[in-house]
Design an enzyme around this catalytic site. Structure first.
Site, mmCIF file in Angstrom:
data_model
loop_
_atom_site.group_PDB
_atom_site.id
_atom_site.type_symbol
_atom_site.label_atom_id
_atom_site.label_comp_id
_atom_site.label_asym_id
_atom_site.label_seq_id
_atom_site.Cartn_x
_atom_site.Cartn_y
_atom_site.Cartn_z
ATOM 1 N N ASN A 8 0.861 -1.182 0.000
ATOM 2 C CA ASN A 8 0.000 0.000 0.000
ATOM 3 C C ASN A 8 0.898 1.233 0.000
ATOM 4 O O ASN A 8 1.452 1.599 1.035
ATOM 5 C CB ASN A 8 -0.893 -0.039 1.254
ATOM 6 C CG ASN A 8 -1.727 1.210 1.407
ATOM 7 O OD1 ASN A 8 -1.826 2.024 0.480
ATOM 8 N ND2 ASN A 8 -2.332 1.377 2.574
ATOM 9 N N LYS A 50 0.159 4.220 -0.276
ATOM 10 C CA LYS A 50 -0.486 5.419 0.305
ATOM 11 C C LYS A 50 -0.232 6.625 -0.606
ATOM 12 O O LYS A 50 -0.204 6.471 -1.819
ATOM 13 C CB LYS A 50 -0.006 5.646 1.733
ATOM 14 C CG LYS A 50 -0.135 4.399 2.598
ATOM 15 C CD LYS A 50 -0.012 4.675 4.054
ATOM 16 C CE LYS A 50 0.005 3.339 4.797
ATOM 17 N NZ LYS A 50 -0.101 3.498 6.239
ATOM 18 N N HIS A 96 -9.482 0.526 4.828
ATOM 19 C CA HIS A 96 -8.232 0.802 5.551
ATOM 20 C C HIS A 96 -8.535 1.741 6.721
ATOM 21 O O HIS A 96 -9.384 2.623 6.619
ATOM 22 C CB HIS A 96 -7.216 1.438 4.599
ATOM 23 C CG HIS A 96 -5.851 1.502 5.175
ATOM 24 N ND1 HIS A 96 -5.466 2.463 6.075
ATOM 25 C CD2 HIS A 96 -4.763 0.696 4.993
ATOM 26 C CE1 HIS A 96 -4.214 2.249 6.422
ATOM 27 N NE2 HIS A 96 -3.759 1.185 5.775
ATOM 28 N N GLU A 102 -7.056 4.210 7.816
ATOM 29 C CA GLU A 102 -6.927 5.646 7.515
ATOM 30 C C GLU A 102 -8.185 6.161 6.828
ATOM 31 O O GLU A 102 -8.581 7.313 7.022
ATOM 32 C CB GLU A 102 -5.663 5.887 6.669
ATOM 33 C CG GLU A 102 -4.411 5.722 7.512
ATOM 34 C CD GLU A 102 -3.166 5.285 6.769
ATOM 35 O OE1 GLU A 102 -3.120 5.385 5.526
ATOM 36 O OE2 GLU A 102 -2.231 4.812 7.447
ATOM 37 N N GLU A 125 -5.376 -5.531 10.501
ATOM 38 C CA GLU A 125 -4.428 -4.443 10.714
ATOM 39 C C GLU A 125 -4.749 -3.726 12.021
ATOM 40 O O GLU A 125 -5.584 -2.817 12.040
ATOM 41 C CB GLU A 125 -4.523 -3.443 9.561
ATOM 42 C CG GLU A 125 -4.160 -4.017 8.215
ATOM 43 C CD GLU A 125 -3.555 -2.959 7.313
ATOM 44 O OE1 GLU A 125 -2.418 -3.161 6.892
ATOM 45 O OE2 GLU A 125 -4.199 -1.947 7.058
ATOM 46 N N GLY A 129 2.072 2.098 10.777
ATOM 47 C CA GLY A 129 2.941 3.263 10.642
ATOM 48 C C GLY A 129 3.615 3.675 11.937
ATOM 49 O O GLY A 129 4.207 4.757 12.018
ATOM 50 N N SER A 167 3.247 -2.298 10.402
ATOM 51 C CA SER A 167 4.703 -2.234 10.605
ATOM 52 C C SER A 167 5.391 -3.562 10.307
ATOM 53 O O SER A 167 6.302 -3.977 11.030
ATOM 54 C CB SER A 167 5.029 -1.756 12.025
ATOM 55 O OG SER A 167 4.553 -0.435 12.201
HETATM 56 C C1 PEP Z 1 -0.866 -0.081 6.025
HETATM 57 O O1 PEP Z 1 -0.949 1.091 5.748
HETATM 58 O O2 PEP Z 1 -1.717 -0.874 5.612
HETATM 59 C C2 PEP Z 1 0.250 -0.499 6.849
HETATM 60 C C3 PEP Z 1 0.234 -1.707 7.345
HETATM 61 O O3 PEP Z 1 1.268 0.417 7.051
HETATM 62 P P1 PEP Z 1 2.675 0.134 7.779
HETATM 63 O O4 PEP Z 1 3.220 -1.127 7.191
HETATM 64 O O5 PEP Z 1 3.499 1.334 7.469
HETATM 65 O O6 PEP Z 1 2.372 -0.019 9.225
#
Ligand code: PEP
Length: 253
Positions: free
Chosen positions: A9, A11, A95, A97, A165, A171, A211
Site C-alpha cells: 500500500n 499510500k 483501511h 486511515e 491491521e 505506521g 509495521s
Molecule cells: C498499512 O498502511 O496498511 C500499513 C500496514 O502500514 P505500515 O506497514 O506502514 O504499518
C-alpha cells in the site's frame, strides 16, 4: 496450503518517475520467483504508470480505495469500474486511515465492497482495533463488527482477502507479536466459516498488516493463519518489500 498474498500500500507517496522505478525494481526482484501473489497499490495518479511497468509480470495492480457509484457527480472520487479500466485487479477497502481520517462507515464500506466485486475487482478488506479498544479487551468485538459490516453469503469468498491491521501497529513501528496476530487471525477464520463454510474459509487468505518489516516478517508469516501481509512503509523500498515477499514464500516451502 494457502498461497501467500503480499500487497504493498503505497499510500500518498511517489511521483510518476519514482513509481515507475519502484514497480520495475519489484518486478526485477521477483523474476523467476513465483510462490507468492503480489500486488502493488499506488496512488491513483500512478496507476497507469505502474500498470505499464508491470505489464509483462504476474504482479497485480490494486487501488487503495474506490467510491461505490460507477460514475457521476462525485468530485474527487474514483469508481471501481475506473480502477478496473486502469488495469487494477484488486482494491483495498476499509483501511483504518479511510475509517479514521475520512470518516468511512460500515454502511459505506459495505457498498464499496459490493461495487468493487461488481466491477470485477478482488477486495482486500481491512479490519482492526485501536490501542484503546485493545486495552479495553474489545479486540474481538471490534474485528467481529468490521467483518459483520460487509460479510454476507453473496460474496464470492475466493475474491475476498481479509487484512487484519491493528490500528496501533500501522505506521508506528510497533508490530503485533506473532502470537498477538495469530490469535486474532484464528478468531477471524471461524467467523469466515460461519458465512462461507469451512472449506471456503480454509482457503481464504488473511493478511497481517502493521509495521511489517524485513526483520519481523518471518516470525509473522510462520503463523498458521497468517497468509501474507499488507505492507505500508516498507513497501516503498524495493529491497525491503522483496525481503517480506521472500519471508512469505519461505513460510510455505
Ligand atoms: C498499512 O498502511 O496498511 C500499513 C500496514 O502500514 P505500515 O506497514 O506502514 O504499518
Amino acid at each position: 496450503m494457502r498461497r501467500p498474498f503480499v500487497a504493498g500500500n503505497w499510500k500518498m507517496h511517489n511521483t510518476l518517475a519514482e513509481a515507475r522505478a519502484l514497480a520495475k525494481a519489484v518486478w526485477n526482484g521477483l523474476r523467476g520467483k513465483n510462490r507468492v501473489d503480489v500486488a502493488l497499490c499506488p496512488p491513483f495518479t500512478a496507476l497507469t504508470t505502474v500498470a505499464e511497468a508491470i505489464k509483462e509480470s504476474p504482479v497485480k495492480l490494486g487501488g487503495q480505495n474506490c467510491y461505490f457509484e460507477p460514475k457521476g457527480a462525485f468530485t474527487g472520487e474514483i469508481s471501481a469500474p475506473m480502477l478496473a479500466d486502469a488495469g487494477c485487479a484488486c482494491v483495498i477497502i476499509g483501511h483504518s486511515e479511510r475509517r479514521q481520517v475520512f470518516g468511512e462507515t460500515g454502511e459505506l464500506l459495505h457498498k464499496k465492497v459490493r461495487a468493487a466485486l461488481q466491477a470485477g475487482l478482488d477486495v482486500i478488506y481491512c479490519v482492526g482495533e485501536t490501542l484503546e479498544e485493545r486495552e479495553a479487551g474489545r479486540t474481538e468485538a471490534v474485528v467481529a463488527r468490521h467483518l459483520d459490516e460487509v460479510l454476507a453469503g453473496d460474496i464470492p469468498p475466493a475474491r475476498l482477502t481479509i487484512a487484519y491491521e491493528p490500528v496501533w501497529a500501522i505506521g508506528t513501528g510497533r508490530t503485533a507479536t506473532p502470537e498477538q496476530a495469530q490469535e486474532v487471525h484464528a478468531f477471524i477464520r471461524p467467523r469466515l466459516a460461519q458465512v462461507f463454510g469451512l472449506d471456503a474459509a480454509a482457503a481464504m487468505r488473511i493478511q497481517y498488516g502493521g509495521s511489517v518489516k524485513p526483520n519481523n516478517a518471518a516470525g509473522l508469516m510462520a503463523c498458521p493463519d497468517i497468509d501474507g501481509a499488507l505492507v505500508g512503509g516498507a513497501c516503498l523500498v524495493a529491497a525491503d518489500f522483496l525481503a517480506i515477499i521472500a519471508a512469505a514464500a519461505d513460510s510455505v516451502s
